[in-house]
Design a protein around this motif. Sequence first.
Motif, PDB file in Angstrom:
ATOM      1  N   ARG A   1       0.822  -1.212   0.000  1.00  0.00           N
ATOM      2  CA  ARG A   1       0.000   0.000   0.000  1.00  0.00           C
ATOM      3  C   ARG A   1       0.855   1.261   0.000  1.00  0.00           C
ATOM      4  O   ARG A   1       0.506   2.258  -0.639  1.00  0.00           O
ATOM      5  CB  ARG A   1      -0.942  -0.017   1.210  1.00  0.00           C
TER       6      ARG A   1
ATOM      7  N   ARG B   1       0.809   2.941  13.968  1.00  0.00           N
ATOM      8  CA  ARG B   1       0.296   4.238  13.473  1.00  0.00           C
ATOM      9  C   ARG B   1       0.247   5.320  14.556  1.00  0.00           C
ATOM     10  O   ARG B   1       0.659   6.463  14.296  1.00  0.00           O
ATOM     11  CB  ARG B   1      -1.096   4.062  12.855  1.00  0.00           C
TER      12      ARG B   1
ATOM     13  N   ASN C   1      12.160  -4.395   1.618  1.00  0.00           N
ATOM     14  CA  ASN C   1      10.915  -3.694   1.263  1.00  0.00           C
ATOM     15  C   ASN C   1      11.186  -2.276   0.769  1.00  0.00           C
ATOM     16  O   ASN C   1      10.544  -1.795  -0.170  1.00  0.00           O
ATOM     17  CB  ASN C   1       9.972  -3.663   2.464  1.00  0.00           C
TER      18      ASN C   1
ATOM     19  N   ASP D   1      11.548   2.134   6.160  1.00  0.00           N
ATOM     20  CA  ASP D   1      10.887   0.860   6.465  1.00  0.00           C
ATOM     21  C   ASP D   1      11.780   0.097   7.430  1.00  0.00           C
ATOM     22  O   ASP D   1      12.991   0.325   7.481  1.00  0.00           O
ATOM     23  CB  ASP D   1      10.697   0.031   5.181  1.00  0.00           C
TER      24      ASP D   1
ATOM     25  N   TRP E   1       2.651  -9.867  10.099  1.00  0.00           N
ATOM     26  CA  TRP E   1       1.934  -8.979  11.011  1.00  0.00           C
ATOM     27  C   TRP E   1       0.431  -9.159  11.026  1.00  0.00           C
ATOM     28  O   TRP E   1      -0.234  -8.894  12.030  1.00  0.00           O
ATOM     29  CB  TRP E   1       2.290  -7.521  10.713  1.00  0.00           C
TER      30      TRP E   1
ATOM     31  N   LYS F   1      -5.705   3.461   6.878  1.00  0.00           N
ATOM     32  CA  LYS F   1      -6.588   2.868   7.867  1.00  0.00           C
ATOM     33  C   LYS F   1      -6.073   1.492   8.223  1.00  0.00           C
ATOM     34  O   LYS F   1      -5.291   0.953   7.429  1.00  0.00           O
ATOM     35  CB  LYS F   1      -8.033   2.774   7.377  1.00  0.00           C
TER      36      LYS F   1
ATOM     37  N   TRP G   1      -8.681   5.294  -4.370  1.00  0.00           N
ATOM     38  CA  TRP G   1      -7.270   5.374  -3.940  1.00  0.00           C
ATOM     39  C   TRP G   1      -6.566   6.536  -4.628  1.00  0.00           C
ATOM     40  O   TRP G   1      -5.720   7.193  -4.036  1.00  0.00           O
ATOM     41  CB  TRP G   1      -6.533   4.073  -4.279  1.00  0.00           C
TER      42      TRP G   1
ATOM     43  N   GLU H   1      -8.646  -4.487  10.460  1.00  0.00           N
ATOM     44  CA  GLU H   1      -7.739  -4.296   9.321  1.00  0.00           C
ATOM     45  C   GLU H   1      -8.488  -4.070   7.995  1.00  0.00           C
ATOM     46  O   GLU H   1      -8.096  -3.243   7.191  1.00  0.00           O
ATOM     47  CB  GLU H   1      -6.844  -5.547   9.214  1.00  0.00           C
TER      48      GLU H   1
HETATM   49  N1  NAD Z   1      -7.104   1.782   1.996  1.00  0.00           N
HETATM   50  C1  NAD Z   1      -6.967   0.590   1.469  1.00  0.00           C
HETATM   51  O1  NAD Z   1      -7.780   0.134   0.676  1.00  0.00           O
HETATM   52  C2  NAD Z   1      -5.785  -0.248   1.855  1.00  0.00           C
HETATM   53  C3  NAD Z   1      -5.365  -1.299   1.029  1.00  0.00           C
HETATM   54  C4  NAD Z   1      -4.266  -2.060   1.434  1.00  0.00           C
HETATM   55  C5  NAD Z   1      -3.617  -1.775   2.631  1.00  0.00           C
HETATM   56  N2  NAD Z   1      -4.059  -0.735   3.402  1.00  0.00           N
HETATM   57  C6  NAD Z   1      -3.421  -0.436   4.696  1.00  0.00           C
HETATM   58  O2  NAD Z   1      -2.057  -0.108   4.522  1.00  0.00           O
HETATM   59  C7  NAD Z   1      -1.305  -0.558   5.640  1.00  0.00           C
HETATM   60  C8  NAD Z   1      -0.151  -1.427   5.127  1.00  0.00           C
HETATM   61  O3  NAD Z   1      -0.682  -2.540   4.442  1.00  0.00           O
HETATM   62  P1  NAD Z   1       0.144  -3.266   3.272  1.00  0.00           P
HETATM   63  O4  NAD Z   1      -0.830  -4.129   2.578  1.00  0.00           O
HETATM   64  O5  NAD Z   1       0.913  -2.269   2.514  1.00  0.00           O
HETATM   65  O6  NAD Z   1       1.134  -4.185   4.141  1.00  0.00           O
HETATM   66  P2  NAD Z   1       2.612  -4.616   3.742  1.00  0.00           P
HETATM   67  O7  NAD Z   1       3.008  -5.714   4.650  1.00  0.00           O
HETATM   68  O8  NAD Z   1       2.696  -4.859   2.278  1.00  0.00           O
HETATM   69  O9  NAD Z   1       3.470  -3.308   4.062  1.00  0.00           O
HETATM   70  C9  NAD Z   1       3.700  -2.835   5.365  1.00  0.00           C
HETATM   71  C10 NAD Z   1       5.114  -2.271   5.379  1.00  0.00           C
HETATM   72  O10 NAD Z   1       5.345  -1.604   6.615  1.00  0.00           O
HETATM   73  C11 NAD Z   1       6.657  -1.953   7.044  1.00  0.00           C
HETATM   74  N3  NAD Z   1       6.759  -1.725   8.469  1.00  0.00           N
HETATM   75  C12 NAD Z   1       6.262  -2.502   9.484  1.00  0.00           C
HETATM   76  N4  NAD Z   1       6.494  -1.924  10.670  1.00  0.00           N
HETATM   77  C13 NAD Z   1       7.172  -0.778  10.417  1.00  0.00           C
HETATM   78  C14 NAD Z   1       7.701   0.232  11.246  1.00  0.00           C
HETATM   79  N5  NAD Z   1       7.579   0.197  12.577  1.00  0.00           N
HETATM   80  N6  NAD Z   1       8.368   1.253  10.660  1.00  0.00           N
HETATM   81  C15 NAD Z   1       8.515   1.301   9.315  1.00  0.00           C
HETATM   82  N7  NAD Z   1       8.016   0.357   8.474  1.00  0.00           N
HETATM   83  C16 NAD Z   1       7.357  -0.660   9.035  1.00  0.00           C
HETATM   84  C17 NAD Z   1       6.812  -3.394   6.607  1.00  0.00           C
HETATM   85  O11 NAD Z   1       8.143  -3.811   6.579  1.00  0.00           O
HETATM   86  C18 NAD Z   1       6.169  -3.357   5.232  1.00  0.00           C
HETATM   87  O12 NAD Z   1       7.098  -3.012   4.240  1.00  0.00           O
HETATM   88  C19 NAD Z   1      -2.287  -1.312   6.541  1.00  0.00           C
HETATM   89  O13 NAD Z   1      -2.753  -0.469   7.545  1.00  0.00           O
HETATM   90  C20 NAD Z   1      -3.425  -1.658   5.614  1.00  0.00           C
HETATM   91  O14 NAD Z   1      -4.683  -1.755   6.241  1.00  0.00           O
HETATM   92  C21 NAD Z   1      -5.101   0.031   3.024  1.00  0.00           C
END
Ligand code: NAD
Length: 456
Positions: A64, A141, A92, A87, A243, A159, A367, A256
């Motif tokens: 995301r 967050r 990543n 990150d 996670w 979110k 988005w 989530e």
């Molecule tokens: N609005 C939407 O439709 C939508 C869609 C997908 C994901 N999301 C949200 O986006 C967020 C991330 O989801 P994702 O699918 O990208 O997950 P993901 O696992 O692909 O990415 C999360 C990233 O955060 C990094 N990370 C973890 N802890 C960290 C920290 N303390 N400091 C820095 N980096 C850290 C991880 O290494 C990873 O690269 C979630 O809250 C998810 O709900 C929203």
Amino acid sequence: MSDKKTNPAHDDAKSNESRRSFIKGSSVMLAGGALAGSQLSVAKGAHAFGSDTIKVGLVGCGGRGTGAAIQALNTSGGEVKLVAMGDVFEDNVQSAYRGIKGKHKDKVDCDDSRFVGLDAFAKVFETDADVVILATPPGFRPQHFEAAVKAGKNVFMEKPVASDAGGVRRILAANEIAKEKGLAVQVGLQRHHEFRYKECIDRLQNGDIGDLIYARAYWNGAGVWVRPRKPEMTELEYQMRNWYYFTWLSGDHIDEQHIHNLDVINWLMDGHPVECQGQGGREVRTGMDNGQIYDHHMVEYTYGDSPYGNNVKMLSQCRHIRNCWNSVSEHVHGTKGYCDISKAIIYKPNGEVAWESDAKEIRQKGWQQEHHDLFSALRRGETPNEAEYGAHSTMTAIMGRMATYGGKVVKWDDAINSEISLADTDAMTSFDSEAPIQPDADGRYEVPVPGVSKVV
Ligand SMILES: NC(=O)c1ccc[n+]([C@@H]2O[C@H](COP(=O)([O-])OP(=O)(O)OC[C@H]3O[C@@H](n4cnc5c(N)ncnc54)[C@H](O)[C@@H]3O)[C@@H](O)[C@H]2O)c1
């Protein structure tokens, strides 16, 4: 008289109509100055970027975060540059860097500003980024949002905004400072930026289906990825890689993902539920890499008095189980009809279509649109603020989880004031720090048991 007692949802149809008109009248008046004050305000002294370059920093370079950065760089009206990335995992950062550069070669200026580690977020905030995107798992967050606000950054945060009640309160407190500083805060509940949702909610709030009686909200699907443990990982690193399966990180899937649907009904009701009860568990999510979260939750929420209907119920389901009935949608039933909100279609009581949105939007469009809206607002010197409803929708999901984990009625005031903290992310300085929960001798984690676990 007796109707009032037996069917509170039908209470005072007339007075609801007049309260509805009053609310609508007020927002029209507000729109002349600052549109719907809590959501969009022209902050005193806020910097209007005009066509100047807006610099963006990214924290959380996963799926995301990569997408949101690309969408920010897609916006028009002036140059946008990605100036910093952070990150906890180097792989990543690098794959996001390649992905974003692949789309926007000339707009990525992060040769010396790609940070790795648990303090990477702080390093991103030390740069001259004007806007930061927060896209880590939600457990981090509150800590990151508070630090971003302290550093004077405008924020786009995904979110949900927290995984426990303390996190929600931390977001709300930091948001007060964001408002004082005139910072924009947007939350990735993108349905608020999709035209047909806005059009549909407006019609429902204007009384197109009369007083509202009950709503339904679903996120029923197959589930998500598993990231297996590798021998070299510490316990904290393993939980952070995988996670989704740990409540302190993801909030469980009711928070989530299902937050999107719960949030639509909160938006419609212009508030949050006052209580809920529910049930849930783990039928198929029982593998070694499935952590502790449930695979289904079913919650009955109750809203209080509202201009749109009194004691409205929301029946909510979320499920992560294959080969079952799937739906990601929201619906509402009123005294004069029914609406499939996700399709933006209103039906008369006899089943005929009364109204259907002409907007031919695909779901992903939100988005992109949320970034167009944020960046064009910043260019005009406006500071939209979505943190409060983002926090309340997050809390709605957490309250539902408290009900399914505990098997009891949960009241809003008890839920949001809960002192149960799932993790202390400020204390995590390296992957050798202690993980908030530990596996037992068989490598399994404690799973909440309704009627036994204490969760409020
Ligand atoms: N609005 C939407 O439709 C939508 C869609 C997908 C994901 N999301 C949200 O986006 C967020 C991330 O989801 P994702 O699918 O990208 O997950 P993901 O696992 O692909 O990415 C999360 C990233 O955060 C990094 N990370 C973890 N802890 C960290 C920290 N303390 N400091 C820095 N980096 C850290 C991880 O290494 C990873 O690269 C979630 O809250 C998810 O709900 C929203």
